[in-house]
Write a protein that holds these residues in place. Structure first.
Motif, mmCIF file in Angstrom:
data_model
loop_
_atom_site.group_PDB
_atom_site.id
_atom_site.type_symbol
_atom_site.label_atom_id
_atom_site.label_comp_id
_atom_site.label_asym_id
_atom_site.label_seq_id
_atom_site.Cartn_x
_atom_site.Cartn_y
_atom_site.Cartn_z
ATOM 1 N N SER A 1 0.050 -2.553 4.984
ATOM 2 C CA SER A 1 -1.009 -2.241 5.983
ATOM 3 C C SER A 1 -1.053 -3.048 7.200
ATOM 4 C CB SER A 1 -2.558 -2.230 5.196
ATOM 5 O OG SER A 1 -3.436 -2.036 6.045
ATOM 6 N N THR B 1 0.857 -1.206 -0.109
ATOM 7 C CA THR B 1 -0.253 0.006 -0.018
ATOM 8 C C THR B 1 0.880 1.189 -0.106
ATOM 9 O OG1 THR B 1 -1.929 1.200 1.058
ATOM 10 C CG2 THR B 1 -0.165 0.164 2.487
ATOM 11 N N LEU C 1 0.660 1.751 8.900
ATOM 12 C CA LEU C 1 1.406 0.769 8.183
ATOM 13 C C LEU C 1 2.603 0.399 8.494
ATOM 14 C CD1 LEU C 1 2.728 2.212 4.575
ATOM 15 C CD2 LEU C 1 1.740 3.649 6.190
#
Length: 198
Positions: A90, A67, A130
């Motif tokens: 994440s 991500t 994250l």
């Protein structure tokens, strides 16, 4: 201690009270910077109040869905750095691998040299949280947490532990290194929760 110039123009709602904006990326930490010649023996352990404990090698992490997240970061020492772009995994993706139990109310991040920090599970699992391996399109440097650091941008940046090696789901809110040394247990920059008494 302050870095850079005070923000004079722009969206003031992005800068918490008594913060100064910098375009540099100051390096602050306690202890030694770990340098890895190879990541062959490196791993990340996810454990505690989970249905399934997991140990991930670096290649395992890189094989997970990646991500990209843009955010501002705010250091407890008074600097803010805007418009950061992080790439990584994440925290929600990591939780899906382990199935935290309902009794897990907190997360303890474990880093090199037995360094820890604590946060509520809701903050760890926030959509903006994250574990990052890259910053602004480049792999993290050792000074900034290579190979993996937490990014919890809505809290003061000491909660975004560098050199993460373990994620522990816990029923207890155990203070980490800086929390035991007078820092706030939560660290909301908008409320200036810098120290225990704030």
């Amino acid at each position: 201690m302050y870095f850079g110039k005070a923000r004079k123009k722009g969206p003031l709602d992005r800068v918490p009270p008594n913060q100064n904006v910098t375009t540099s990326f100051p390096v602050l930490h306690y202890g030694n910077v770990p340098y890895y010649k190879t990541l062959d023996d490196w791993d990340l352990k996810i454990f505690g109040l989970v249905e399934k404990e997991v140990i991930l090698r670096y290649k395992d992490l890189m094989a997970l869905p990646q991500t990209t997240s843009g955010n501002d970061i705010h250091c407890v020492t008074g600097w803010s750095k805007l418009d950061n772009v992080w790439e990584g995994i994440s925290t929600q993706e990591l939780a899906r691998l382990t199935y935290p139990k309902e009794s897990a109310k907190y997360v303890i991040l474990h880093a090199e040299e037995n360094w820890t920090t604590n946060l509520p599970i809701e903050d760890f699992l926030k959509e903006t949280s994250l574990l990052a391996h890259s910053h602004n399109g480049e792999e993290l440097t050792p000074e900034h947490g290579y190979p993996l650091r937490a990014v919890i941008p809505h809290l003061y940046f000491w909660k975004s532990a560098k050199w993460v090696r373990g994620i522990e789901f816990s029923s207890e809110n155990r203070p980490g290194f800086w929390e035991e040394n007078g820092y706030h247990m939560y660290g909301n920059p908008w409320k200036e929760q810098r120290m225990t008494w704030d």
